[in-house]
Scaffold this motif. Structure first.
Motif: not given
Length: 271
Positions: A34-35, A74-80, A98-103
């Motif tokens: 999920q992240i 594209r994959h609808a996941v959060w990324v740090h 950066f903290l990037i949301r799933s959008d």
């Protein structure tokens, strides 16, 4: 909360790293993450600063950030995205995560506060010669709880971690490119101490192995529980590590040893 760590051996070509990270994010998402957490300097690791200068961009133009934001959406996941070398407002670079949301939108930014200026005998590092230090600590909101943002050498400054926990962090990210000498001596004990002191989950995505610029990093990306238990240790091989964490363990650990509430002001006795 199911998370993934990308343990990488980042090189000197940001375009190649952008493509690689986007693919890894897709693989981690397919495995249920999920992240996703990436290491410090995920887009460029180059100690030749003259050569690196030709590859360092402003945030708006950075190919790695653009690719990772697109992959998150594209994959609808959060990324740090642990950190990137970017051009700052002044003449120096900035080491910014950066903290990037799933959008695909950026939810938070953090610039590394403590810069790595050390001499290790055979190795000498002066991060401040090329980078400007950040000044603001950051706790970002996520669907799972507050995420405190730190980078690598920050881990040696426990006051920062206490402040993050007191401000609402339940999870603290520590992306890193630890040297092998300091990693072998201090990596596990420092990260376990920060988890125990704060009662937070600690997620430490690390660089590993031999890099194109000639350096070697320690690896051993870790997930550590609020009680100080190592739940995942990725060793030295690059790859994707998966872990599931229970945020209820934060209050459980803090309830057993409420050190955050017991801290008291004090003064030093005069000699």
């Amino acid at each position: 909360m199911k998370l993934a760590i990308l343990q990488t051996s980042t090189g000197i070509d940001p375009a190649a790293e952008a493509e690689f990270l986007a693919a890894q994010i897709g693989d981690a998402a397919a495995q249920g993450a999920q992240i996703i957490f990436t290491p410090e300097m995920s887009g460029l690791l180059d100690r030749d600063r003259a050569r690196a200068a030709g590859n360092v961009r402003h945030e708006a133009d950075d190919p790695v950030l653009t690719a990772v934001c697109a992959a998150a959406a594209r994959h609808a996941v959060w990324v740090h995205l642990g950190s990137l070398a970017l051009r700052g407002a002044a003449s120096k670079f900035v080491n910014r995560g950066f903290l990037i949301r799933s959008d695909g939108e950026i939810a938070a930014r953090y610039a590394k506060i403590h810069l790595f200026d050390v001499s290790l005998g055979s190795e000498s590092w002066r991060e401040s010669a090329a980078y400007e230090a950040g000044e603001e600590a950051v706790v970002a909101a996520t669907p799972w709880g507050g995420l405190g943002l730190t980078i690598c050498y920050d881990v040696r400054f426990p006051a920062l971690y206490r402040a993050l926990a007191e401000t609402g962090a339940a999870i603290i990210a520590v992306p890193a490119a630890f040297t092998r000498p300091t990693g072998q001596a201090h990596w596990h004990v420092l990260l376990r101490a920060r988890a125990i002191e704060t009662g937070c989950w600690v997620i430490a995505a690390a660089q590993t192995g031999e890099h194109q610029d000639g350096r070697a990093t320690y690896g051993h990306s870790l997930v550590i529980s609020p009680w100080g238990e190592v739940m995942l240790d990725m060793g030295e091989a690059p790859g994707i590590g998966l872990a599931s964490i229970d945020l209820a363990e934060v209050e459980a650990a803090r309830g057993k040893v409420p050190a955050l509430h017991h801290a008291r002001p004090f003064r030093m006795a005069q000699p």
